[in-house]
Motif scaffolding. Sequence first.
Motif, PDB file in Angstrom:
ATOM      1  N   UNK A 298      10.664  14.127   2.219  1.00  0.00           N
ATOM      2  CA  UNK A 298      10.537  13.657   0.735  1.00  0.00           C
ATOM      3  C   UNK A 298      10.188  14.790   0.073  1.00  0.00           C
ATOM      4  N   UNK A 299      10.990  15.367  -1.098  1.00  0.00           N
ATOM      5  CA  UNK A 299      10.459  16.359  -1.971  1.00  0.00           C
ATOM      6  C   UNK A 299      10.096  15.828  -3.268  1.00  0.00           C
TER       7      UNK A 299
ATOM      8  N   UNK B  53       2.123   9.423  -5.768  1.00  0.00           N
ATOM      9  CA  UNK B  53       2.723  10.978  -5.644  1.00  0.00           C
ATOM     10  C   UNK B  53       4.017  11.196  -6.270  1.00  0.00           C
ATOM     11  N   UNK B  54       4.484  10.342  -7.335  1.00  0.00           N
ATOM     12  CA  UNK B  54       5.615  10.512  -8.127  1.00  0.00           C
ATOM     13  C   UNK B  54       6.618  10.197  -7.603  1.00  0.00           C
ATOM     14  N   UNK B  55       6.942   9.599  -6.361  1.00  0.00           N
ATOM     15  CA  UNK B  55       8.372   9.218  -5.870  1.00  0.00           C
ATOM     16  C   UNK B  55       8.885   7.899  -6.533  1.00  0.00           C
ATOM     17  N   UNK B  56      10.167   7.870  -6.811  1.00  0.00           N
ATOM     18  CA  UNK B  56      10.734   6.586  -7.294  1.00  0.00           C
ATOM     19  C   UNK B  56      11.074   5.663  -6.200  1.00  0.00           C
TER      20      UNK B  56
ATOM     21  N   UNK C 168      13.768   6.875  -3.453  1.00  0.00           N
ATOM     22  CA  UNK C 168      13.233   7.490  -2.437  1.00  0.00           C
ATOM     23  C   UNK C 168      12.343   6.751  -1.560  1.00  0.00           C
ATOM     24  N   UNK C 169      11.556   5.611  -2.104  1.00  0.00           N
ATOM     25  CA  UNK C 169      11.000   4.760  -1.354  1.00  0.00           C
ATOM     26  C   UNK C 169      11.419   3.889  -0.355  1.00  0.00           C
ATOM     27  N   UNK C 170      12.594   3.458  -0.723  1.00  0.00           N
ATOM     28  CA  UNK C 170      13.457   2.459   0.121  1.00  0.00           C
ATOM     29  C   UNK C 170      13.272   2.342   1.669  1.00  0.00           C
ATOM     30  N   UNK C 171      13.704   3.525   2.244  1.00  0.00           N
ATOM     31  CA  UNK C 171      13.887   3.949   3.583  1.00  0.00           C
ATOM     32  C   UNK C 171      12.430   3.841   4.197  1.00  0.00           C
TER      33      UNK C 171
ATOM     34  N   UNK D  65       0.678  -1.355  -0.152  1.00  0.00           N
ATOM     35  CA  UNK D  65      -0.109  -0.174   0.061  1.00  0.00           C
ATOM     36  C   UNK D  65       0.937   1.254   0.115  1.00  0.00           C
ATOM     37  N   UNK D  66       1.978   1.248   0.736  1.00  0.00           N
ATOM     38  CA  UNK D  66       2.881   2.515   0.884  1.00  0.00           C
ATOM     39  C   UNK D  66       3.458   2.659  -0.297  1.00  0.00           C
ATOM     40  N   UNK D  67       3.905   1.480  -0.930  1.00  0.00           N
ATOM     41  CA  UNK D  67       4.621   1.519  -2.376  1.00  0.00           C
ATOM     42  C   UNK D  67       3.846   2.323  -3.246  1.00  0.00           C
ATOM     43  N   UNK D  68       2.466   1.852  -3.433  1.00  0.00           N
ATOM     44  CA  UNK D  68       1.581   2.251  -4.389  1.00  0.00           C
ATOM     45  C   UNK D  68       1.129   3.839  -4.180  1.00  0.00           C
TER      46      UNK D  68
END
Length: 141
Positions: A134-135, A40-43, A46-49, A32-35
């Motif tokens: 996260x920007x 939101x446009x994060x790659x 940026x999502x790993x942490x 769910x968080x990955x989706x």
Amino acid sequence: MTMSKTRSEGSLPVVSLPLPVDVTAPAVARQAVRATLASLGFDDLAADDVLLATSELVTNAFEHGEKPDKLEVEYADGRLTLRVFDSGTNRPMLKEPSPMAARSRGLQLVHALSEDWGHELCAGGKYVWAVFSLHRTEAAG
């Protein structure tokens, strides 16, 4: 499993996800968080942490709380906040694990990966939260 979204003033929708009360909860939460991050446009970089912290927060709720109940993800002003709710009242404690211990590093990881983290008691239990800076790029909106 359904996700609901509500809008907070001046922010993107809050994503709220009920979590299963079994060992699949961390995987369901990560998905769910990955989706959400992708929307939101994060790659992935940026999502790993954020994904690792999601796993740790939900696993802690499962193992030390009274089972995870709900996950919330909110993004506003360059800050992404994860909240994991459970019905337990035991407060999470950051402890130094033994170098030989195979476990007990979850909150150490959350502490290292996030800008800030903590917990709040609430009606029916508590939530443990972590905040990440996260920007978004202009193209992401």
